[in-house]
Design a protein around this motif. Structure first.
Motif, mmCIF file in Angstrom:
data_model
loop_
_atom_site.group_PDB
_atom_site.id
_atom_site.type_symbol
_atom_site.label_atom_id
_atom_site.label_comp_id
_atom_site.label_asym_id
_atom_site.label_seq_id
_atom_site.Cartn_x
_atom_site.Cartn_y
_atom_site.Cartn_z
ATOM 1 N N ALA A 236 5.287 -34.204 -23.911
ATOM 2 C CA ALA A 236 5.784 -34.783 -22.786
ATOM 3 C C ALA A 236 6.626 -33.865 -21.968
ATOM 4 O O ALA A 236 6.610 -33.573 -20.706
ATOM 5 C CB ALA A 236 6.424 -36.239 -22.913
ATOM 6 N N TRP A 237 7.419 -32.945 -22.823
ATOM 7 C CA TRP A 237 8.075 -31.926 -22.172
ATOM 8 C C TRP A 237 7.234 -30.823 -21.225
ATOM 9 O O TRP A 237 7.952 -30.216 -20.337
ATOM 10 C CB TRP A 237 9.002 -31.171 -23.123
ATOM 11 N N HIS A 238 6.048 -30.746 -21.642
ATOM 12 C CA HIS A 238 5.528 -29.647 -20.942
ATOM 13 C C HIS A 238 4.690 -30.051 -19.847
ATOM 14 O O HIS A 238 4.094 -29.282 -18.933
ATOM 15 C CB HIS A 238 4.361 -29.019 -21.836
ATOM 16 N N VAL A 239 4.477 -31.334 -19.526
ATOM 17 C CA VAL A 239 3.926 -32.054 -18.340
ATOM 18 C C VAL A 239 4.339 -31.477 -17.260
ATOM 19 O O VAL A 239 3.534 -31.115 -16.427
ATOM 20 C CB VAL A 239 3.669 -33.480 -18.513
ATOM 21 N N PRO A 240 5.469 -31.705 -16.736
ATOM 22 C CA PRO A 240 5.909 -30.928 -15.396
ATOM 23 C C PRO A 240 5.437 -29.461 -15.084
ATOM 24 O O PRO A 240 5.184 -29.155 -13.940
ATOM 25 C CB PRO A 240 7.696 -31.111 -15.430
ATOM 26 N N ALA A 241 5.344 -28.719 -16.397
ATOM 27 C CA ALA A 241 5.071 -27.314 -16.157
ATOM 28 C C ALA A 241 3.749 -27.128 -16.053
ATOM 29 O O ALA A 241 3.331 -25.993 -15.557
ATOM 30 C CB ALA A 241 5.693 -26.373 -17.496
ATOM 31 N N LEU A 242 3.043 -27.776 -16.775
ATOM 32 C CA LEU A 242 1.437 -27.829 -16.315
ATOM 33 C C LEU A 242 1.075 -28.436 -14.665
ATOM 34 O O LEU A 242 -0.078 -28.105 -14.594
ATOM 35 C CB LEU A 242 0.726 -28.847 -17.310
ATOM 36 N N ALA A 243 1.928 -29.289 -14.298
ATOM 37 C CA ALA A 243 1.496 -29.925 -13.176
ATOM 38 C C ALA A 243 2.056 -29.046 -11.813
ATOM 39 O O ALA A 243 1.491 -29.009 -10.641
ATOM 40 C CB ALA A 243 2.315 -31.143 -13.079
#
Length: 776
Positions: A236-243
């Motif tokens: 979940a920590w990486h979701v903002p970076a992928l968006a």
């Protein structure tokens, strides 16, 4: 597994790719991922993980693949440099992989390649060197779950996660109802993580920025191939970076110049215990067994859990009835209500089990934690999984010898007269020589004969890395062990190291390595003039000769070297024993015992024993030799029948005479009757020696008694309690005529006034059976 086409959704639930942020090894996340994939039906699935594992993904559908398992990557040129990506049945990534394979949906890993992460582990110029996956030893400097839990008013992050995610839908999982829809938990979690990333940036891990750049590149490639109907399962920590919107040029710039090594990858079995340790993919979860239960329980998880616990405790002969189970369920539910929790969690169930089934004791609760909350689950990997040649040979040997790798520690008794047991012994000794510590030899409870061995076996997943590392020595266990032994013989500098290696080569039966080892042994022995080193090396050679006899190995050359060492020790030992301090004397006493035992095992034992007895006499009579060595020399001569009892008593009298300093006299006593050498029984049976010790002890001046007391306490404390009690009884009765402790007419219990020949003869048949069994 039957394949079927993914269901076509009525509408794609996202603008662009569907980002499913998860907590690694979370059963709630795993259930949510499965529901979301069923509802969305993506055309392709991307998963956080090393891209080198893409070719291994089809094996996840093999019937022989049983989680927990792990992807193992290691550097080709340095197999010891390795990393694991463990997956359990309740891991969201594993659920996603199995879903994609079942629905014929293309699935790929998109994290930074292991070729870069393994290289970065030893490159100080890039990254901080933390574990590749989240939550390992190099975990985020901020814990996002802890921050969110604190914002929600929880003092325990695990309890918050259970309430919000893990218990979601567990109260009625059969109907699949979820008031927020299958995508709601991911939407909420993504918003929370976006707020955290806004505040904390990369959270203290610069490497995450590089990993996320690679993920975005792979995501762009998938969208170009499959369109927007692509789902991503990642932390979940990486979701903002992928968006976030970024350019391909900027992402490639972050990846430019990364170090790289050639890598190989395979599947290996993993364990729940390893999941409970802090390594890889946020492992370090405290309760993998509990999480597996939450994921697999079809309904009523608390009731089913209590039933499992009751079954375990009943197997341990504890009185647990159905009423206990009912009451424990009620108590857990009551505790959950009092604590404002939607469902009883691990804390509530554990408290209820302790109170109702364990009578408030933590002792049986420890068994529950070990067997159920953590668990003894060991995964399985099919034979079709790639492996280094040495691993394949080891697997073949394990099967042919019926030695299955097991997680639980077990004891293995081997009788080397049997072909199968002898082959098992060879395998275990060869693996130890290669540094693969599957088994550890132990002292057996039964026979002390050289044809018996006792091993304690336990297979740990890390041993797969050790096997891969040992693969540089050869493609089979025999060839690898031989090459490793030869290399160690050439590089060894200490004589004791070479003698130990010779012993291990005989135990492992490495005939091709023995000539190299023997040449190295002869060279080191010829150059080493230190008597202490020679004395330290001789016992290992003597043991090797015994092992060679049992295994029918030609040890003639080894016997010649050992005899030569014994000759040199006999010449050099007396001068080496003079002028030693207390520590040096204690060390030399140990060498004395070792050499004395070893000489009796050498081929020329009779001839060497005579020379050795002369050496002991010199040591016993030389005043410049420390008392502990003189006393030990007298004792060894007495035990071998080379010294009369009257002479031993005379030497003790001289050593304990008033002219001898108390400290020297105490050291002599320690050498003569100290430790676990049977000295206590000698004093019990020889009242004259006990009288001398008693008379000396009572004559020690008060000013010197404090100085000798520690040495005396060390000497007598090693005796068995029964021996100490008997000695105390003899001394309490006081001296009789002639200066000996007196016995009452009834005598000390268990000891008669003289030898009862009839009772002594009754022992002979049993003793004969024992000795014949030892030499079969």
């Amino acid at each position: 597994m039957t394949s079927r086409t993914a269901p076509a959704p009525t509408a794609w639930p996202a603008e662009g790719p569907l980002l499913l942020g998860v907590r690694h090894h979370g059963p709630g996340s795993a259930r949510a991922v499965r529901a979301a994939l069923d509802a969305a039906g993506p055309k392709a699935l991307l998963i956080e993980g090393p891209p080198e594992g893409d070719a291994l993904l089809p094996l996840a559908a093999d019937e022989g693949m049983v989680p927990p398992v792990a992807l193992l990557a290691h550097a080709v040129d340095d197999p010891g440099r390795a990393a694991f990506w463990p997956l359990a049945e309740f891991s969201p990534e594993w659920v996603a992989i199995r879903w994609a394979l079942a629905h014929d949906v293309p699935v790929r890993f998109i994290d930074l390649p292991a070729a870069h992460s393994l290289a970065a582990a030893t490159d100080p110029g890039w990254g901080e060197g933390e574990d590749e996956a989240d939550g390992g030893e190099g975990a985020l400097r901020i814990d996002p779950i802890a921050v969110l839990a604190d914002a929600a008013g929880y003092d325990d992050p695990e309890r918050w996660w259970e309430d919000v995610i893990e218990h979601r839908g567990t109260t009625a999982p059969q109907d699949g109802a979820d008031p927020g829809g299958p995508f709601a938990p991911f939407t909420v979690l993504a918003e929370a993580m976006a707020a955290l990333r806004e505040t904390y940036g990369h959270g203290g891990h610069a490497r995450d920025l590089v990993r996320e750049a690679h993920m975005r590149i792979q995501l762009r490639a998938a969208r170009k191939e499959f369109g927007d109907e692509v789902a991503v399962v990642c932390g979940a920590w990486h979701v903002p970076a992928l968006a976030v919107r970024s350019t391909a040029t900027a992402d490639r710039a972050l990846l430019k110049g990364l170090p790289k090594v050639r890598t190989e990858m395979t599947w290996v079995p993993w364990t729940h215990r390893r999941l409970a340790r802090h390594s890889g993919y946020g492992a370090g979860i405290d309760s993998p067994g509990w999480y597996a239960h939450l994921f697999s329980a079809p309904d009523r998880p608390v009731e089913r859990w209590m039933t499992k616990v009751a079954g375990l405790l009943r197997d341990e002969d504890r009185m647990v009835s159905s009423a206990h189970v009912i009451e424990a369920v009620r108590l857990a539910a009551t505790l959950a209500a009092m604590r404002a929790r939607p469902l009883a969690g691990l804390g509530e169930t554990t408290d209820a089990i302790r109170a109702v089934m364990c009578d408030g004791s933590d002792v049986p609760l420890g068994l529950v934690h070990d067997k159920l909350i953590t668990g003894d689950v060991l995964g399985e990997v099919p034979d079709t999984a790639p492996a280094v040649p040495l691993q394949r040979d080891l697997t073949r040997l394990q099967r042919s010898l019926r030695l299955k790798p097991e997680l639980l520690e077990r004891e293995l008794e081997l009788d080397l007269r049997k072909d199968t047991d002898a082959a098992r012994s060879r395998l275990l000794h060869r693996l130890r020589l290669l540094g693969v510590g599957w088994g550890a030899p132990e002292a057996g409870r039964g026979s002390t004969g050289t044809f018996r061995e006792t091993w304690r076996l336990r297979w740990e997943p890390e041993l797969y890395v050790k096997v891969a590392e040992a693969g540089v020595w050869g493609t089979t266990v025999l060839s690898a062990a031989t090459a490793r032994a030869e290399a160690q013989a050439v590089s060894a500098t200490a004589l004791a190291d070479v003698t130990s290696l010779a012993e291990r080569c005989l135990l492992a039966e490495l005939p091709e390595a023995l000539p190299v080892v023997m040449k190295a042994l002869a060279d080191r022995a010829a150059l080493d003039a230190d008597v202490g080193h020679l004395a330290q090396a001789l016992p290992a050679l003597a043991r090797s000769l015994r092992y060679g006899d049992v295994r029918a190995t030609d040890t003639a050359a080894l016997g010649d070297v050992a005899a030569g060492l014994a000759e040199r020790i006999c010449v050099g030992l007396p001068p080496a024993c003079t002028g030693l301090d207390a520590d040096g004397a204690a060390e030399m006493r140990g060498h004395l015992d070792g050499v004395h035992t070893a000489i009796g095992l050498l081929p020329r034992a009779e001839e060497l024993s005579g020379r050795w007895a002369d050496v002991l006499r010199k040591l016993a009579l030389r005043d410049t030799v420390p008392g502990v060595i003189r006393g030990r020399a007298v004792r060894l001569l007495l035990d071998d029948g080379r010294l009369a009892e009257d002479e031993a008593a005379r030497l003790m009298g001289l050593a304990l005479s008033p002219g001898t300093p108390p400290a020297d006299a105490a050291a002599w006593i320690e050498g003569f009757v100290g430790g676990a050498s049977g000295g206590g029984m000698l004093l019990v049976h020889d009242e004259r020696l006990l009288g001398l010790v008693d008379a000396w002890l009572t004559s020690v001046p008060a000013s010197a008694f404090t100085d000798v007391l520690p040495l005396l306490r060390r000497t007598f404390s090693a005796y068995e309690p029964g021996v100490r009690r008997t000695l105390g009884e003899l001394v309490r009765r006081g001296p009789a005529a002639g200066g000996r402790p007196a016995r009452g007419e009834a005598g000390v219990p268990g000891f008669g006034a003289g030898l009862d020949e009839e009772r002594a003869d009754a022992v002979l048949p049993v003793l004969r059976l024992i000795l014949e069994g030892e030499h079969v």
